[in-house]
Design a protein around this motif. Structure first.
Motif, PDB file in Angstrom:
ATOM      1  N   ILE A  84      -6.873   2.767  94.367  1.00  0.00           N
ATOM      2  CA  ILE A  84      -6.173   3.914  94.946  1.00  0.00           C
ATOM      3  C   ILE A  84      -6.445   5.171  94.126  1.00  0.00           C
ATOM      4  O   ILE A  84      -6.695   6.254  94.674  1.00  0.00           O
ATOM      5  CB  ILE A  84      -4.659   3.645  95.026  1.00  0.00           C
ATOM      6  N   PHE A  89      -5.654  10.075  97.174  1.00  0.00           N
ATOM      7  CA  PHE A  89      -4.486   9.371  97.695  1.00  0.00           C
ATOM      8  C   PHE A  89      -3.251  10.239  97.883  1.00  0.00           C
ATOM      9  O   PHE A  89      -2.320   9.848  98.575  1.00  0.00           O
ATOM     10  CB  PHE A  89      -4.123   8.201  96.770  1.00  0.00           C
ATOM     11  N   CYS A 103       3.279   9.485  95.360  1.00  0.00           N
ATOM     12  CA  CYS A 103       2.307   9.057  96.370  1.00  0.00           C
ATOM     13  C   CYS A 103       1.620   7.757  95.953  1.00  0.00           C
ATOM     14  O   CYS A 103       1.359   6.890  96.790  1.00  0.00           O
ATOM     15  CB  CYS A 103       1.269  10.154  96.604  1.00  0.00           C
ATOM     16  N   ARG A 107       1.623   4.320  98.122  1.00  0.00           N
ATOM     17  CA  ARG A 107       0.365   3.717  98.559  1.00  0.00           C
ATOM     18  C   ARG A 107       0.251   2.271  98.076  1.00  0.00           C
ATOM     19  O   ARG A 107      -0.219   1.399  98.802  1.00  0.00           O
ATOM     20  CB  ARG A 107      -0.821   4.544  98.051  1.00  0.00           C
ATOM     21  N   THR A 110       2.407   0.201 100.264  1.00  0.00           N
ATOM     22  CA  THR A 110       1.808   0.050 101.587  1.00  0.00           C
ATOM     23  C   THR A 110       0.693  -0.988 101.580  1.00  0.00           C
ATOM     24  O   THR A 110       0.609  -1.841 102.472  1.00  0.00           O
ATOM     25  CB  THR A 110       1.249   1.403 102.079  1.00  0.00           C
ATOM     26  N   ALA A 242      -0.784   4.311 104.510  1.00  0.00           N
ATOM     27  CA  ALA A 242      -1.976   4.840 103.857  1.00  0.00           C
ATOM     28  C   ALA A 242      -3.185   4.654 104.757  1.00  0.00           C
ATOM     29  O   ALA A 242      -3.190   3.839 105.673  1.00  0.00           O
ATOM     30  CB  ALA A 242      -2.211   4.104 102.540  1.00  0.00           C
TER      31      ALA A 242
END
Length: 260
Positions: A84, A89, A103, A107, A110, A242
């Protein structure tokens, strides 16, 4: 007074290791509290050296046990984080988007969810008291299964464990304690509780030596609240999805995470 070896043997005992969650929690609590109580009266130089050496050894002992359980999940989370971070991202458009932990956390949650792992994004929130200032903290929770599917285990994921304990004005001994910590944490809540107690006690000792006040948000009571049960839990489907194709992740529904 018990020797350090006698104290850690409670933690090392095979029966304790295979016992239930409440017994493990009690063993860790007794071990850490005994270390903290013995440190309060140690002020001369030889005793300070003994204190810091024993704190490092105690933390390393806890981390060794922490590393035994959940190693496969921990490795997988590490790979996900690296992949990531190599992508664009951040979606919140902050100036330092490459370091956007919010974030990154979402991510990671997710990706774990899209791989079929039961994943929750949790927010601990607590009000101010006369001892603890109010605050909030976000982290990830994963429900993993053993390889035989007979038991489920709750794991906490903290992406900035070491960062949580950085104190610029603390002494070298404390910095050595912090350097032992992993960059991110993937493990049982009981081990995290024990780690926080050891490091916060070391912070208190370090700042006392420098004759400086330890900020209330650095103390054990506040730090423990970050991963406490006083939380609101958001299941993964509330997280903004994402772009998996851009990051090269593949979906694997109904996956079972082997915790060892």
């Amino acid at each position: 007074m018990e020797s350090f070896e006698e104290k850690v043997c409670v933690f090392m005992d095979e029966h304790s290791y295979h016992s239930n969650e409440s017994e493990l929690h009690a063993s860790l609590e007794d071990l850490c509290l005994s270390e903290q109580q013995s440190s309060d009266s140690e002020e001369d130089s030889p005793q300070r050296i003994l204190y810091w050496d024993s704190q490092v050894a105690l933390l390393q002992e806890i981390l060794e046990r922490y590393n035994i359980t959940g190693s496969k999940l921990r490795q997988e989370v590490g790979r996900i984080i690296n992949k990531i971070k190599a992508s664009d991202f951040c979606s919140c458009l902050k100036p330092n988007s490459h370091n956007c932990i919010t974030c990154l956390r979402r991510r990671v949650a997710t990706v774990l969810s899209d791989r079929g792992i039961t994943t929750n994004l949790c927010m601990s929130k607590w009000k101010s008291t006369h001892k603890v200032p109010g605050g909030s903290h976000e982290y990830i929770e994963v429900i993993a299964s053993t390889s035989t599917r007979k038991r489920q285990i709750r794991f906490l994921i903290e992406l900035e464990l070491k960062e949580q304990f950085q104190i610029a004005k603390a002494g070298e001994e404390y910095q050595k304690i912090v350097s032992c910590l992993p960059e991110f944490y993937v493990g049982k809540a009981e081990y995290l509780t024990a780690i926080v107690r050891v490091v916060c006690d070391a912070a208190k000792k370090s700042m006392k030596k420098k004759k400086m006040h330890l900020a209330p948000w650095r103390k054990n009571g506040f730090m423990q609240m970050k991963w406490s049960g006083f939380n609101q839990t958001y299941h993964h489907h509330h997280i903004q999805q994402a772009s998996e194709s851009n990051m090269g992740f593949s979906r694997a529904p109904n996956a079972v995470v082997a915790v060892n």
